[in-house]
Write an enzyme that holds these catalytic residues in place. Structure first.
Site, PDB file in Angstrom:
ATOM      1  N   TRP A   1       0.226  10.362   0.985  1.00 51.46           N
ATOM      2  CA  TRP A   1       1.083   9.469   0.199  1.00 51.46           C
ATOM      3  C   TRP A   1       2.446   9.459   0.864  1.00 51.46           C
ATOM      4  CZ3 TRP A   1      -1.948   6.882  -2.857  1.00 51.46           C
ATOM      5  CH2 TRP A   1      -3.119   7.477  -3.320  1.00 51.46           C
ATOM      6  N   THR A   2       3.122   8.326   0.779  1.00 52.27           N
ATOM      7  CA  THR A   2       4.313   8.225   1.635  1.00 52.27           C
ATOM      8  C   THR A   2       5.617   7.975   0.865  1.00 52.27           C
ATOM      9  OG1 THR A   2       3.907   5.874   2.011  1.00 52.27           O
ATOM     10  CG2 THR A   2       2.957   7.420   3.607  1.00 52.27           C
TER      11      THR A   2
ATOM     12  N   HIS B   1      -0.136   1.147 -11.378  1.00 56.81           N
ATOM     13  CA  HIS B   1       0.478   1.044 -10.043  1.00 56.81           C
ATOM     14  C   HIS B   1       0.567  -0.412  -9.582  1.00 56.81           C
ATOM     15  CE1 HIS B   1       0.677   5.364  -8.993  1.00 56.81           C
ATOM     16  NE2 HIS B   1      -0.357   5.463  -9.815  1.00 56.81           N
TER      17      HIS B   1
ATOM     18  N   ASP C   1      -6.081   4.957 -11.029  1.00 55.65           N
ATOM     19  CA  ASP C   1      -5.398   6.188 -11.409  1.00 55.65           C
ATOM     20  C   ASP C   1      -4.141   5.904 -12.225  1.00 55.65           C
ATOM     21  OD1 ASP C   1      -4.444   4.967  -9.016  1.00 55.65           O
ATOM     22  OD2 ASP C   1      -3.143   6.696  -8.691  1.00 55.65           O
ATOM     23  N   GLU C   2      -3.764   6.887 -13.006  1.00 56.95           N
ATOM     24  CA  GLU C   2      -2.461   6.944 -13.676  1.00 56.95           C
ATOM     25  C   GLU C   2      -2.068   5.631 -14.359  1.00 56.95           C
ATOM     26  OE1 GLU C   2      -0.091  10.207 -11.045  1.00 56.95           O
ATOM     27  OE2 GLU C   2      -0.275   8.249 -10.135  1.00 56.95           O
TER      28      GLU C   2
ATOM     29  N   ASP D   1       0.820  -1.030  -4.430  1.00 63.08           N
ATOM     30  CA  ASP D   1       1.367  -0.097  -5.427  1.00 63.08           C
ATOM     31  C   ASP D   1       2.625  -0.725  -5.995  1.00 63.08           C
ATOM     32  OD1 ASP D   1       2.144   2.394  -6.818  1.00 63.08           O
ATOM     33  OD2 ASP D   1       0.578   3.266  -5.577  1.00 63.08           O
TER      34      ASP D   1
ATOM     35  N   TRP E   1      -9.374  13.644  -7.336  1.00 64.99           N
ATOM     36  CA  TRP E   1      -8.053  14.058  -6.830  1.00 64.99           C
ATOM     37  C   TRP E   1      -7.337  15.036  -7.741  1.00 64.99           C
ATOM     38  CZ3 TRP E   1      -3.012  13.085  -8.752  1.00 64.99           C
ATOM     39  CH2 TRP E   1      -2.943  12.254  -9.877  1.00 64.99           C
TER      40      TRP E   1
ATOM     41  N   ARG F   1       4.247   2.567  -0.306  1.00 68.17           N
ATOM     42  CA  ARG F   1       5.541   3.206  -0.610  1.00 68.17           C
ATOM     43  C   ARG F   1       6.479   3.047   0.577  1.00 68.17           C
ATOM     44  NH1 ARG F   1       2.045   6.179  -3.762  1.00 68.17           N
ATOM     45  NH2 ARG F   1       2.548   5.791  -5.942  1.00 68.17           N
TER      46      ARG F   1
ATOM     47  N   ASP G   1       1.104  15.119   1.469  1.00 70.14           N
ATOM     48  CA  ASP G   1       2.540  14.877   1.262  1.00 70.14           C
ATOM     49  C   ASP G   1       3.220  16.100   0.652  1.00 70.14           C
ATOM     50  OD1 ASP G   1       1.002  14.455  -1.037  1.00 70.14           O
ATOM     51  OD2 ASP G   1       2.445  13.080  -1.918  1.00 70.14           O
TER      52      ASP G   1
HETATM   53  C1  ACM Z   1      -3.197   9.733  -7.146  1.00 68.84           C
HETATM   54  O1  ACM Z   1      -2.651  10.640  -6.501  1.00 68.84           O
HETATM   55  N1  ACM Z   1      -2.559   9.177  -8.176  1.00 68.84           N
HETATM   56  C2  ACM Z   1      -4.507   9.246  -6.792  1.00 68.84           C
END
Ligand code: ACM
Ligand code: ZN
Length: 645
Positions: free
Chosen positions: A501-502, A297, A363-364, A222, A430, A193, A457
């Site tokens: 996370w940034t 991502h 993820d996601e 990402d 997470w 990021r 974060d």
């Molecule tokens: C995450 O925070 N999506 C691993």
């Protein structure tokens, strides 16, 4: 008779109470003794104060009993660290000069005679006597952690990056036996990021090893950038490492790239950079775990290779504008080229990173495009898969085979449980701890990294007084987190990890602010014995370490000193304001009149009603006449909104 017996009972009660109080006082006394003794984070497992003190002089030498490259590196590390603030030169000598070993003022690195089982690979014994300091360990990592503890025993100026005169470099004598609770004590740095240079990653490593972290997960890919040179796919970094610059915006809400706007912000690590970083980390007993986040991502991949998507694109590397469910950022599971691509990537990743794990993200992953893609649907039919979650599971299992074919083990975020977990995968939990519990019960190792406690974060104080984030995780909550829920066996928990996370962390300076002091809490949970948890004793040490971070010119958050607002709607529907603090022993002063409160203002004692026409409440905290918390000006309209008035 009855009266007598009642009196007797009362006397017995008073006597028992007295004995109980005495016991509590004794316990406190013993505890207070250790409090005065040690300001080490994470708290060592056992320690005992002994008589006298050691004073470091310019004549001091460091002896290593057996010449071994990694042990010498640790000794050099200590020598260099001590040399800066003291201005002394400390020679590191090995067993050749055994004769000198008995001279005064020495720091000895001594191998445990027979393997000291209690210490394991990372533990150490540290003895500080008036004339010498001895660190005993089985392995080089143990010496390294012994050194970290030793440095923390010196006055805080030992952290200065300049020579400090007029300090006596004195340590109270002590005996310590120390070893970690968990094998995996990690921190994640998201370099996608926002990009952090190789030198900044080294500084990050230097910071975290001071608190005995041993794992650095690099989130290398990402939607906002691909950060790793892959020889087979050079376009990944020619195209995927660059995006347009957006500053100070709300994440997911900024303008997408304009027509013809050049992507100039970004960067990547060459393979040579990675080798250098891996080696730098290894000498500090840190394993770097690479994360290649797929199948979601993945917009930086798709911007480079749109053929790996379901729709064919086109795509741009995302600068932080809206994407989820709106813009495709997921690899196509129906396309075999995707797996060929991942095979090529993981081959090089496996060669670059010697650790046993590769993290595949997972993820996601938004599956809406899979549902509409004929290739994905064909795959689903051919493989007899019932739903898109099973399609994701198919993807994860295939990635696991690729990763294992390179001699590595797979880790993924807890979404990899969806549709069925890959046979040997380790799960990083997470979204709370539920995924970790489920995976552990299925016989998979887990790493606990739940967002409400371990996401670095997030706001660490009231959002009105903190840099932009999206949710909150205070130090106290972070410290209280228990990574071994009662439903699972402790052996299934590899350890803990904090994640930075940034999206809203553009600089290393701000990264420092977000990590400390919550990183202390995670370090302590990862290393110290569980029965040693004690919030007020911990925060006492945190304050000591603020002084050390000041010396080292490392930024940190003092939000633990700030006021917590506890608004309430009272029985007449009016706002009532409770005020609290995270740590004990602070006095809160407040004003409603628009002026800035200090210790001469009203002191908070009970919930406040709001004077007519007031617009805001201003609060500040003090201890013993010293202002500690920052002044917060809270509009009453916000407090009313928080309680639905
Ligand atoms: C995450 O925070 N999506 C691993
Ligand atoms: Zn597809």
């Amino acid at each position: 008779m009855e009266m007598v017996s009642k009196r007797t009972v009362r006397l017995i009660c008073i006597a028992s109470l007295g004995i109980m109080l005495l016991m509590i006082c004794c316990a406190n006394y013993a505890f207070a003794g250790s409090e005065i003794l040690l300001n080490v984070i994470p708290r060592p497992v056992e320690f005992q104060k002994t008589k006298g003190s050691f004073i470091l002089k310019s004549s001091a030498q460091i002896f290593i009993e057996a010449e071994e490259p990694l042990v010498r590196k640790v000794a050099d590390y200590l020598s260099e660290h001590l040399a800066v603030p003291t201005g002394y030169e400390f020679k590191v000598v090995s067993s050749m000069e055994q004769a000198e070993k008995d001279s005064d003022d020495v720091i000895i690195f001594q191998r445990a005679d027979t393997k000291d089982r209690i210490l394991g690979d990372e533990g150490y014994r540290l003895c500080v006597n008036p004339d010498k300091i001895t660190i005993i360990a089985n392995r080089p990592a143990g010496f390294f952690y012994g050194v970290q503890t030793l440095l923390q025993l010196f006055p805080s100026q030992i952290e200065s990056r300049e020579r400090v005169s007029a300090v006596e470099w004195k340590i109270d004598c002590v005996e310590i036996v120390d070893y970690p609770r968990f094998k995996w004590r990690g921190l994640l740095l998201d370099v996608s990021r926002h990009f952090f240079t190789k030198e900044e990653v080294k500084q990050y490593i230097d910071m975290i090893v001071r608190y005995k972290f041993n794992t650095l997960q690099l989130h290398l890919t990402d939607d906002q950038g691909w950060r790793l040179e892959i020889k087979k796919y050079p376009r990944l970094t020619e195209v995927g490492a660059w995006r347009v610059l957006r500053v100070g915006h709300e994440w997911n809400r900024c303008d997408p790239p304009g027509p013809g706007e050049k992507p100039t912000y970004g960067g990547f690590y060459t393979q040579q950079d990675i080798r250098e970083l891996v080696n730098y980390a290894r000498e500090r007993f840190v394993t770097i775990v690479p994360e290649i986040d797929v199948p979601g991502h993945a917009m930086a991949i798709l911007a480079t290779y749109p053929n790996l998507s379901c729709t064919g694109g086109p795509f741009q590397v995302n600068p932080g504008s809206a994407f989820y469910r709106k813009i495709e950022n997921t690899l196509c599971v129906g396309n075999d080229q995707v797996f060929d691509f991942l095979d090529g990537v993981f081959s090089e990743v496996a060669e670059l990173f010697p650790g046993q794990y590769i993290h595949m993200g997972g993820d996601e992953a938004y599956k809406g495009f899979w549902a509409k893609c004929h290739k994905c649907q064909k795959r689903k039919a051919e493989e007899n898969l019932k739903c898109e979650d099973e399609l994701q599971s198919y993807f994860v299992k295939r990635v696991e085979k690729i990763v294992e074919s390179k001699g590595k083990k797979l880790i993924g975020w807890d979404e990899i449980l969806k549709g069925g977990l890959a046979p040997n995968a380790t799960v990083m939990s997470w979204r709370g701890i539920g995924g970790g519990i489920r995976a552990a019960k299925m016989g998979h190792k887990v790493i606990m990294s739940p967002s409400p406690y371990y996401y670095l974060d997030l706001y660490q104080g009231d959002r009105i007084a903190e840099p932009r984030a999206y949710s909150s995780s205070r130090l106290r909550e972070c410290y209280a987190f228990n990574p071994v829920p009662k439903e699972i066996n402790v052996d299934m928990v590899l350890g803990v990890q904090g994640n930075l996370w940034t999206e809203t962390v553009p600089t290393l300076r701000h990264a420092q602010y977000m990590i400390w002091p919550r990183g202390f809490a995670i370090a302590e949970t990862g290393w110290s014995a569980i029965h040693q948890k004690d919030w007020s004793e911990f925060t006492r040490r945190v304050e000591e370490h603020f002084a050390r971070l000041d010396e080292a010119d490392i930024k940190y958050s003092t939000s633990m000193f700030d006021v917590i607002f506890v608004p309430k709607k009272n029985s007449t529907g009016q706002l009532e304001i409770g005020l609290d603090t995270e740590i004990q022993g602070l006095d809160i002063y407040y004003s409603f009149d628009g002026s800035n409160p200090d210790q001469h203002y009203p002191k908070y004692t009970k919930p406040l009603t709001v004077p007519p026409c007031a617009i805001d409440i201003r609060v500040v905290t003090y201890r013993n006449g010293q202002c500690l918390g920052k002044q917060i000006t809270m509009p009453l309209s916000i407090l009313r909104k928080r309680v639905g008035i």
